[in-house]
Design a protein around this motif. Structure first.
Motif, PDB file in Angstrom:
ATOM      1  N   HIS A 158       0.825  -1.213   0.000  1.00 16.67           N
ATOM      2  CA  HIS A 158       0.000   0.000   0.000  1.00 16.67           C
ATOM      3  C   HIS A 158       0.863   1.269   0.000  1.00 16.67           C
ATOM      4  N   PHE A 159       2.080   1.166   0.485  1.00 17.96           N
ATOM      5  CA  PHE A 159       3.000   2.310   0.487  1.00 17.96           C
ATOM      6  C   PHE A 159       3.497   2.608  -0.930  1.00 17.96           C
ATOM      7  N   THR A 160       3.862   1.552  -1.651  1.00 18.37           N
ATOM      8  CA  THR A 160       4.389   1.738  -3.009  1.00 18.37           C
ATOM      9  C   THR A 160       3.270   1.997  -4.022  1.00 18.37           C
ATOM     10  N   SER A 161       2.044   1.558  -3.680  1.00 19.11           N
ATOM     11  CA  SER A 161       0.893   1.795  -4.561  1.00 19.11           C
ATOM     12  C   SER A 161      -0.301   2.168  -3.679  1.00 19.11           C
ATOM     13  N   PRO A 162      -0.461   3.474  -3.386  1.00 18.82           N
ATOM     14  CA  PRO A 162      -1.475   3.915  -2.413  1.00 18.82           C
ATOM     15  C   PRO A 162      -2.883   3.439  -2.765  1.00 18.82           C
ATOM     16  N   PRO A 163      -3.664   2.998  -1.774  1.00 21.53           N
ATOM     17  CA  PRO A 163      -5.058   2.598  -1.993  1.00 21.53           C
ATOM     18  C   PRO A 163      -5.862   3.750  -2.577  1.00 21.53           C
ATOM     19  N   PRO A 164      -6.856   3.460  -3.418  1.00 25.68           N
ATOM     20  CA  PRO A 164      -7.631   4.525  -4.083  1.00 25.68           C
ATOM     21  C   PRO A 164      -8.237   5.541  -3.129  1.00 25.68           C
ATOM     22  N   LEU A 200       8.504   0.060   6.721  1.00 24.20           N
ATOM     23  CA  LEU A 200       8.242   1.394   6.178  1.00 24.20           C
ATOM     24  C   LEU A 200       9.283   2.406   6.652  1.00 24.20           C
ATOM     25  N   ALA A 201       9.684   2.301   7.926  1.00 25.55           N
ATOM     26  CA  ALA A 201      10.716   3.206   8.456  1.00 25.55           C
ATOM     27  C   ALA A 201      12.036   3.013   7.728  1.00 25.55           C
ATOM     28  N   PHE A 202      12.417   1.757   7.507  1.00 24.01           N
ATOM     29  CA  PHE A 202      13.674   1.469   6.797  1.00 24.01           C
ATOM     30  C   PHE A 202      13.594   1.958   5.351  1.00 24.01           C
ATOM     31  N   GLU A 203      12.419   1.811   4.734  1.00 26.37           N
ATOM     32  CA  GLU A 203      12.218   2.240   3.344  1.00 26.37           C
ATOM     33  C   GLU A 203      12.278   3.765   3.229  1.00 26.37           C
ATOM     34  N   LEU A 204      11.681   4.467   4.193  1.00 27.68           N
ATOM     35  CA  LEU A 204      11.727   5.933   4.183  1.00 27.68           C
ATOM     36  C   LEU A 204      13.151   6.442   4.358  1.00 27.68           C
ATOM     37  N   ALA A 205      13.928   5.754   5.207  1.00 26.80           N
ATOM     38  CA  ALA A 205      15.304   6.174   5.465  1.00 26.80           C
ATOM     39  C   ALA A 205      16.228   5.821   4.309  1.00 26.80           C
ATOM     40  N   ASN A 206      15.930   4.722   3.628  1.00 29.95           N
ATOM     41  CA  ASN A 206      16.804   4.232   2.551  1.00 29.95           C
ATOM     42  C   ASN A 206      15.923   3.651   1.450  1.00 29.95           C
ATOM     43  N   PRO A 207      15.365   4.482   0.570  1.00 27.81           N
ATOM     44  CA  PRO A 207      14.425   4.013  -0.457  1.00 27.81           C
ATOM     45  C   PRO A 207      14.969   2.847  -1.276  1.00 27.81           C
ATOM     46  N   GLY A 208      14.137   1.798  -1.398  1.00 33.35           N
ATOM     47  CA  GLY A 208      14.518   0.620  -2.173  1.00 33.35           C
ATOM     48  C   GLY A 208      14.998  -0.543  -1.334  1.00 33.35           C
ATOM     49  N   VAL A 209      15.369  -0.284  -0.070  1.00 33.56           N
ATOM     50  CA  VAL A 209      15.952  -1.351   0.745  1.00 33.56           C
ATOM     51  C   VAL A 209      14.937  -2.468   1.022  1.00 33.56           C
ATOM     52  N   ALA A 235       2.997   6.331   4.413  1.00 36.56           N
ATOM     53  CA  ALA A 235       3.270   5.194   5.298  1.00 36.56           C
ATOM     54  C   ALA A 235       2.139   5.021   6.316  1.00 36.56           C
ATOM     55  N   TYR A 236       1.679   6.138   6.890  1.00 33.60           N
ATOM     56  CA  TYR A 236       0.569   6.065   7.852  1.00 33.60           C
ATOM     57  C   TYR A 236      -0.699   5.514   7.181  1.00 33.60           C
ATOM     58  N   ASN A 237      -0.986   6.002   5.971  1.00 34.53           N
ATOM     59  CA  ASN A 237      -2.170   5.532   5.244  1.00 34.53           C
ATOM     60  C   ASN A 237      -2.069   4.041   4.919  1.00 34.53           C
ATOM     61  N   ALA A 238      -0.856   3.607   4.558  1.00 36.17           N
ATOM     62  CA  ALA A 238      -0.640   2.195   4.219  1.00 36.17           C
ATOM     63  C   ALA A 238      -0.927   1.294   5.411  1.00 36.17           C
ATOM     64  N   LEU A 239      -0.488   1.714   6.591  1.00 38.69           N
ATOM     65  CA  LEU A 239      -0.758   0.939   7.799  1.00 38.69           C
ATOM     66  C   LEU A 239      -2.251   0.941   8.122  1.00 38.69           C
ATOM     67  N   ALA A 240      -2.898   2.097   7.968  1.00 42.25           N
ATOM     68  CA  ALA A 240      -4.334   2.198   8.256  1.00 42.25           C
ATOM     69  C   ALA A 240      -5.135   1.246   7.371  1.00 42.25           C
ATOM     70  N   GLN A 241      -4.752   1.152   6.090  1.00 40.60           N
ATOM     71  CA  GLN A 241      -5.458   0.239   5.184  1.00 40.60           C
ATOM     72  C   GLN A 241      -5.228  -1.213   5.593  1.00 40.60           C
ATOM     73  N   SER A 242      -4.015  -1.527   6.047  1.00 40.88           N
ATOM     74  CA  SER A 242      -3.719  -2.879   6.530  1.00 40.88           C
ATOM     75  C   SER A 242      -4.540  -3.191   7.782  1.00 40.88           C
ATOM     76  N   PHE A 243      -4.708  -2.182   8.635  1.00 39.05           N
ATOM     77  CA  PHE A 243      -5.529  -2.365   9.840  1.00 39.05           C
ATOM     78  C   PHE A 243      -6.968  -2.729   9.463  1.00 39.05           C
TER      79      PHE A 243
END
Length: 528
Positions: free
Chosen positions: A135-141, A394-403, A157-165
């Motif tokens: 959901h982070f790499t492809s945001p929900p509609p 998500l934290a690791f991805e924000l700090a180092n995109p692609g990891v 990142a927050y929205n991605a977690l909310a959708q997973s919830f």
């Protein structure tokens, strides 16, 4: 429970201790249900082995039809189940004691452990790592057009977690035993009806559904759905752990390795199911909870602590704020079918047998205890688990995109998990522990569903050991056969789950009004 029922159970247990001949244990099996469910499964596997492309095509058509005509109904069904369950918990009916006994059979910690491990299952490990990243790499509609929610931002990142919830939270849990658990516990323990899915329809159809062909079709449909839903995670576990063993230890990721993993898993969960609810299933669940809590604590302390706490609070706020819009979202059918509706179909398929299992382990609990644990407490814990695992990614991805996103490319669930654990201190050791945790998670689902399917086959909450062994082995064998043709076999089965959810969702529907009726009746009987 009546004296007749107690005598019947005592006789069964005596038979088990003396050893049962094949003829003797088959006499207790509902053969029409066994033949219908077993026959459809055998046909599915045979066709898949013969031509997986044709099967995938047929399943794809069935999947699209199911989501198109039943998706909206499923969304309403889950939402109403959650709301009605909460109402019963907070009003006078919440004090009703279920199961015909006044003191719980199982201690609170063990009871919570079994429910958490059984209902969260192995999906809660790999999906916890992968879904927030997806959901982070492809945001929900629903969130795609929001200001500041572009891919790569903290808000995304927050929205991605909310959708997973939304997919693993209140609604998903509520359908697995809140209202239906009440119906089962009353009709089985108070009225002596068998612990079978058809019992959910007794208040509507009466004796007709208990003895006629409709009952056999209902039971077989529910068994088929739960076996498909359990074989999928078992098969994926073989693929995922094999991937992990190659990455961590260099063990070749080949079919032989996958089968060896499945054989070990079959042995664990079958022995657990045979030993029963009060032994093996409790032991596995307790071990699972201890290991999961230890890993959560480690990541919380040594991982991106501040981001985990911030994102949990913020994302849960978004989840609550957008709860109804997310639950009723219909604007993007294509996205919806492969996310929300897929998950709803998967969880609905588990509904009746999970409710039977919940009823089996919840005797002596009040409606308030059962509903609040299943519909509120467990989802809150699950969301925190998703934040610990997926939020770290998500934290690791924000700090180092692609990891994390690069290994995840192509929807590679195990790669996402291992990419996250490798970023942590003692990454190799933590990765191994997560593979062990996932194996135990799937084993706890395997043993509880083996037990539940056996209850359907026999109509008793103490099914014979040979029946449990048969279904335990059968689910593992089906998984091994399907992964022999590659991940396409398991993927076809995962989509097939949604098709089987159609009849099961109709079985669950009457609990929306029968559970409140039963709760009020029991409240009157207990002088509440």
């Amino acid at each position: 429970m009546s004296n007749t029922s107690q005598a019947s159970l005592a006789a069964q247990e005596a038979d088990m201790s003396q050893g049962l001949s094949t003829k003797k244990w088959l006499a207790g099996v509902d053969m029409p249900v066994f033949l219908i469910s077993g026959g459809v499964l055998a046909l599915f596997v045979a066709l898949a082995l013969y031509d997986i492309e044709i099967v995938s095509s047929w399943v794809g058509i069935g999947f699209s039809t199911s989501t198109k005509y039943f998706g909206a109904y499923w969304q309403v069904l889950l939402l109403l189940t959650f709301i009605i369950g909460l109402f019963l918990a907070v009003t006078r009916t919440g004090s009703v004691v279920l199961g015909g006994i006044k003191v719980p059979e199982i201690s609170t910690f063990k009871w919570i452990s079994i429910i958490m491990c059984t209902l969260l299952a192995g999906g809660g490990v790999f999906w916890a790592a992968a879904e927030p990243m997806a959901h982070f790499t492809s945001p929900p509609p629903l969130f795609a057009g929001n200001a500041g929610a572009e891919t790569g931002t903290t808000q995304a990142a927050y929205n991605a977690l909310a959708q997973s919830f939304m997919h693993w939270g209140f609604l998903a849990w509520a359908i697995l035993g809140s209202l239906t658990g009440i119906v089962f516990m009353y009709l089985h323990y108070e009225k002596g009806l068998p612990l079978k899915p058809r019992t959910l329809l007794y208040p509507v159809f009466g004796d007709k559904v208990m003895t006629g062909p409709l009952g056999a079709i209902v039971d077989a449909s529910c068994v088929l759905a739960v076996v498909a839903g359990t074989v999928g995670p078992i098969g994926f576990l073989g693929l995922q752990v094999s991937f992990g063993l190659e990455k961590l230890f260099g063990i070749p990721n080949v079919y032989g390795t996958q089968v060896a993993i499945l054989l070990g898993l079959i042995g664990i969960y079958t022995l657990s199911a045979v030993s029963g609810v009060t032994k093996g299933i409790q032991v596995l669940s307790r071990l699972n909870v201890i290991l999961a809590v230890a890993l959560m604590a480690f990541i919380l302390v040594f991982g991106p602590t501040a981001f985990i706490i911030d994102s949990y609070l913020h994302s849960f706020g978004i989840y609550l704020d957008q709860f109804v819009p997310m639950a009723t979202f219909r604007a993007s059918p294509g996205w919806l079918d492969w996310w929300t509706v897929f998950f709803w179909g998967w969880f609905l398929g588990y509904g009746p047998l999970m409710a039977m299992f919940v009823a089996r382990i919840s005797r002596g609990r009040t409606i308030r205890e059962m509903v609040l644990l299943i519909s509120v407490v467990a989802p809150i814990i699950t969301c925190f688990w998703f934040t610990i695992v997926g939020g770290s990614g998500l934290a690791f991805e924000l700090a180092n995109p692609g990891v994390i996103s690069e290994p995840f490319t192509g929807f590679n669930l195990p790669a996402a998990l291992l990419a996250i654990t490798e970023q942590l201190p003692m990454g190799f050791f933590i990765s191994v522990l997560f593979l062990i945790l996932t194996t135990i998670f799937v084993a706890t689902t395997g043993d509880s569903m083996t037990y539940a399917v056996s209850m359907v086959m026999t109509g008793t909450d103490h099914p014979q050991a040979p029946v449990r062994v048969f279904w335990g082995i059968m689910m593992g064998v089906i998984a091994a056969l399907l992964i022999s043709i590659g991940s396409g076999g398991i993927s076809a089965l995962q989509s097939f789950i949604v098709i089987t959810a159609v009849p099961v969702s109709l079985v669950l529907l009457p609990s929306l009004w029968t559970a409140p009726q039963i709760a009020r009746k029991m409240a009157d009987e207990q002088g509440l």
